[in-house]
Write a protein that holds these residues in place. Structure first.
Motif, PDB file in Angstrom:
ATOM      1  N   SER A  15      34.091  37.207  39.573  1.00 35.73           N
ATOM      2  CA  SER A  15      35.339  36.587  39.132  1.00 35.73           C
ATOM      3  C   SER A  15      35.254  36.104  37.684  1.00 35.73           C
ATOM      4  N   LEU A  75      42.202  35.762  48.207  1.00 36.79           N
ATOM      5  CA  LEU A  75      41.905  35.842  46.778  1.00 36.79           C
ATOM      6  C   LEU A  75      42.869  34.915  46.038  1.00 36.79           C
ATOM      7  N   CYS A  94      35.716  33.396  48.879  1.00 36.87           N
ATOM      8  CA  CYS A  94      34.851  34.400  48.247  1.00 36.87           C
ATOM      9  C   CYS A  94      33.895  35.010  49.267  1.00 36.87           C
ATOM     10  N   ASP A 107      35.122  43.580  40.209  1.00 35.60           N
ATOM     11  CA  ASP A 107      35.876  42.495  39.583  1.00 35.60           C
ATOM     12  C   ASP A 107      37.036  42.112  40.496  1.00 35.60           C
ATOM     13  N   GLU A 108      37.806  41.092  40.099  1.00 33.57           N
ATOM     14  CA  GLU A 108      38.867  40.621  40.983  1.00 33.57           C
ATOM     15  C   GLU A 108      39.983  41.637  41.164  1.00 33.57           C
ATOM     16  N   ASN A 133      31.334  33.242  39.781  1.00 33.08           N
ATOM     17  CA  ASN A 133      32.367  33.000  38.772  1.00 33.08           C
ATOM     18  C   ASN A 133      31.753  32.439  37.495  1.00 33.08           C
TER      19      ASN A 133
END
Length: 442
Positions: A43, A99, A108, A71-72, A11
């Motif tokens: 993230s 998530l 994660c 990606d998320e 992240n």
């Protein structure tokens, strides 16, 4: 040929780490009969993801290396399809646990476990974005070298590939479930400033993560040992031990799992450091063999932690970690007592037994955690400055934090009960059925 998943959840900006982990993946395919799926779970904000995508495109080419940069939004799409296929009774809650809208060290890695199942990988090898590899004569020292020598083999067969064996003969027929090492460099928890300011307060605060019934001297010993990793001594030569690995000797920035990650997930607690360490204890208490090696990575702190906002966020994660231990120490003790009975007739972890221990721990009296908050607040006020500011925030969130600690262990029990179905569903679910950019065959 074995298929493995080397994963980097992130992240924060870490293009250089992606490059380095890509080199480790290339090392694996060059030196072992392995197909590697390098999985970057990203993230970050769009501009940072674009930098990461550039690093992915520049990775070395290999016919046995595939890079997945998700990606998320793409992670959520995959997870939603998995949850739907699993037919879970609480799909929205499970999706939120996997998530969440917020930081979760356990979630994660759980996403990586499910993605690995979708990719048909037999093992998961995790690295972190705030660490780098040691070097010898300019060449990186890659942990995957030890991981692929031993992971998944019968302990009796793995013995030939390690420096020494410290494993009872009764466990020799069990597979090696975990191979790991630790780190050198800065403390894994950002509390070195406390130790420098007042060593006695440091010992008192760190001692809060011990079981409450421990005597003071034992808590002090834990404080002296905690969060140091392998210290500061640089790598010189390889050494590895086949054993029942002590969780205090390995770190989640330098770990690999075989089999066990498909049976039990990591706790998905939000904003709680240490929530991703559960499997280290499970492997040990279930008497599953592991290998401890000395290819330690280098831990460092990112600039964000040095800011006032970063400081307050991190101290909250540390406080929630301390509160989580009321429940986890109970679960660890239950697993220790269960021992071999944690495994079924096939030698696999019985997830329902773990979930039952977690649910039981949720019923514990909260007085121990009330005392933890009292001690922590008092210690931080004695330190003064921004620690005193944080102590005021603790007081304002007191009841909420106590409720969250209980809710987190209940969420873990729920996820553990659903985990077998989720993993089976993931194995039948394409990671990205649309073939969108970001999945790169090399």
């Amino acid at each position: 040929m074995r298929r493995i998943c080397l994963t980097l959840p992130t992240n924060r900006p870490c293009a250089h780490t992606i490059t380095a982990v890509g080199e480790e993946a290339a090392h694996a395919v060059e030196h072992f009969d392995a197909e590697v799926h390098l999985l970057v779970l990203d993230s970050c904000a769009p501009a940072v993801r674009a930098e990461h995508a550039g690093a992915v495109r520049r990775l070395p080419a290999s016919s046995r290396l595939t890079v997945h940069h998700l990606d998320e939004a793409r992670q959520r799409d995959f997870l939603q399809r998995v949850v739907e296929r699993a037919g879970s009774t609480k799909p929205e809650l499970l999706l939120d646990l996997l998530l969440p809208d917020g930081l979760s060290y356990g979630a994660c890695t759980d996403r990586a476990f499910l993605a690995a199942a979708a990719l048909g990988c037999e093992s998961v090898h995790r690295r972190d974005s705030d660490s780098r590899y040691q070097t010898v004569e300019g060449r990186p020292v890659f942990p995957v070298h030890h991981e692929l020598r031993s992971l998944g083999k019968r302990a009796a067969d793995a013995a030939a590939g390690v420096s020494e064996t410290a494993l009872a003969a009764q466990y020799a027929q069990r597979p090696v479930a975990m191979v790991g090492s630790s780190f050198v460099g800065e403390l894994s928890v950002d509390i070195g400033e406390i130790r420098a300011a007042d060593p006695e307060i440091y010992r008192q605060v760190v001692g809060l993560w011990a079981p409450a019934h421990w005597p003071a001297e034992r808590k002090r010993g834990l404080a002296e040992e905690s969060f140091r990793g392998a210290g500061t001594r640089p790598f010189e030569r390889d050494h590895s031990v086949l054993t029942l690995v002590d969780p205090m000797r390995v770190d989640m920035c330098n770990i690999s799992f075989h089999g066990v990650q498909e049976r039990v997930p990591l706790p998905p607690a939000r904003d709680t450091i240490g929530s991703d360490y559960f499997l280290l204890h499970l492997v040990r208490e279930a008497r599953l063999p592991g290998v401890l090696h000395n290819r330690n990575v280098v831990n460092y702190y990112t600039a964000e932690r040095r800011t006032d906002a970063g400081f307050l966020a991190y101290q909250l994660r540390f406080a929630k970690f301390l509160l989580s231990m009321l429940h986890f120490h109970s679960v660890y003790a239950g697993m220790r007592e269960a021992g071999d009975t944690l495994l079924d007739e096939l030698g696999q972890v019985r997830a329902p037994a773990v979930a039952a221990l977690a649910r039981e721990s949720a019923r514990l009296d909260q007085r121990e955690n009330v005392e933890r908050l009292d001690v922590l607040g008092s210690a931080y006020r004695r330190l003064g400055g921004r620690y005193a500011v944080f102590a005021d925030r603790l007081d304002a969130r007191r009841e909420r934090l106590l409720a969250e600690a209980r809710g987190d262990i209940e969420d873990f029990a729920l996820l553990t009960e659903a985990w077998g179905g989720l993993v089976a569903a993931a194995a039948d679910t394409p990671l990205d059925p649309y073939g969108r950019p970001g999945t790169v065959g090399r």
